[in-house]
Design an enzyme around this catalytic site. Structure first.
Site, PDB file in Angstrom:
ATOM      1  N   TYR A 103       4.133 -25.626  63.969  1.00  0.00           N
ATOM      2  CA  TYR A 103       3.281 -24.459  63.448  1.00  0.00           C
ATOM      3  C   TYR A 103       1.890 -24.995  63.040  1.00  0.00           C
ATOM      4  CZ  TYR A 103       4.214 -25.659  58.318  1.00  0.00           C
ATOM      5  OH  TYR A 103       4.237 -26.195  57.282  1.00  0.00           O
ATOM      6  N   ARG A 113      -5.337 -29.994  65.324  1.00  0.00           N
ATOM      7  CA  ARG A 113      -3.998 -30.482  64.839  1.00  0.00           C
ATOM      8  C   ARG A 113      -2.802 -29.872  65.656  1.00  0.00           C
ATOM      9  NH1 ARG A 113      -2.784 -29.891  58.470  1.00  0.00           N
ATOM     10  NH2 ARG A 113      -2.679 -27.868  59.201  1.00  0.00           N
ATOM     11  N   LYS A 165       3.345 -31.473  62.454  1.00  0.00           N
ATOM     12  CA  LYS A 165       3.420 -30.324  61.602  1.00  0.00           C
ATOM     13  C   LYS A 165       4.776 -29.549  62.138  1.00  0.00           C
ATOM     14  CE  LYS A 165       0.862 -26.808  59.198  1.00  0.00           C
ATOM     15  NZ  LYS A 165       1.209 -27.452  57.814  1.00  0.00           N
ATOM     16  N   GLU A 189       2.715 -36.764  49.473  1.00  0.00           N
ATOM     17  CA  GLU A 189       1.749 -35.562  49.512  1.00  0.00           C
ATOM     18  C   GLU A 189       2.664 -34.479  48.770  1.00  0.00           C
ATOM     19  OE1 GLU A 189       1.023 -34.590  53.355  1.00  0.00           O
ATOM     20  OE2 GLU A 189       3.266 -35.232  54.111  1.00  0.00           O
TER      21      GLU A 189
END
Length: 283
Positions: A32, A51, A147, A179
């Protein structure tokens, strides 16, 4: 009712129908992207689309449209929904097979689904108050550079952070912050702005990339290296970046005050620089 997009058709969101045999539902076999919209313009569009292509290539999922065509769909959704400020969500899965099997059929057609969210983030209370972060073990898989829609560990971390009175979780592995559950983590020390280098252990943040480039252009030192929770607790400032928060100060970590306990000058300067950049480069 907002207008969404599914496999070539624009239709009301409540009329979207995706097969229960879709591999995104059964296996989280999908990826996504989330792009911010400011003044009805897409922010960092090229970075998000690049990306998306990297994630799709990593999983071997074919994009049913070109990146240019996908951007056109996003812009149509913004226009059809009269979206001024918010987000465009895109999900690409490997598609639906006739039966559930770990190995997909070679002729499986991918599923491409997009919708918008009306969400203010330019002028929200957290900009002036900052946010609280809670640290917790990083329980995710090892390919965090993709992702993926497999977000169970992040959802659990978000829930645990909320239970601890925090608005975001910072994930920790081997003593180092990887992160945020849905953001990139930064601290500010005498060295400069510190954030983790890219690898398979973290997602390359589009907002963070743009922001660090702006920082470097403004003469601010950016150091890409891992940092520990202890370093974060003793930092002058801490902040997060993401498409949905832009740049947001962290004023407490695990209940301990960071710096002055208010949004710091570096994060606030970078936020202003990023918003100006976003408005100047939106498509």
């Amino acid at each position: 009712m907002s207008i969404a997009y599914l496999n070539g058709a624009f239709l009301p969101l409540d009329q979207v129908r995706i097969s229960p045999l879709d591999r995104g539902f059964l296996f989280a076999d999908g990826i996504y992207e989330v792009a911010a919209v400011i003044d009805s313009g897409l922010i960092d569009s090229a970075s998000h689309l690049a990306r998306l292509q990297r994630s799709a290539d990593a999983l071997g999922i074919r994009l049913p449209l070109s990146l240019t065509e996908i951007e056109a769909v996003q812009k149509q959704l913004v226009a059809r929904n009269a979206l001024h400020e918010g987000l465009v969500y895109l999900q690409l899965t490997r598609g639906a097979d006739a039966t559930r099997d770990f190995l997909p059929s070679p002729d499986t057609a991918p599923t491409l689904f997009l919708f918008v969210q009306d969400k203010p983030f330019l002028n929200v209370p957290a900009v002036t108050t900052g946010i609280a972060v809670a640290t917790m073990p990083d329980l995710r898989w090892k390919r965090r550079d993709i992702k993926s829609t497999g977000l169970l560990a992040q959802a659990m971390a978000k829930q645990a952070a909320r239970d601890a009175g925090a608005q975001e979780a910072w994930l920790v592995e081997d003593g180092f912050v990887t992160e945020g559950a849905s953001s990139t983590a930064f601290i500010v020390t005498d060295e400069g702005i510190i954030t983790r280098p890219y690898s398979q252990a973290v997602l390359a943040g589009c907002t963070g990339d743009a922001l660090t480039a702006l920082a470097a252009e403004s003469g601010l030192a950016v150091i890409r290296r891992p940092f520990t929770v202890a370093e974060a607790l003793s930092a002058k400032e801490a902040f997060i970046t993401s498409a949905s928060t832009l740049c947001q100060s962290v004023v407490t970590i695990d209940g301990q005050t960071i710096g002055s306990g208010t949004p710091g000058p570096v994060a606030m300067r970078l936020r202003a620089l990023y918003i100006a950049f976003a408005r100047a480069t939106a498509v």
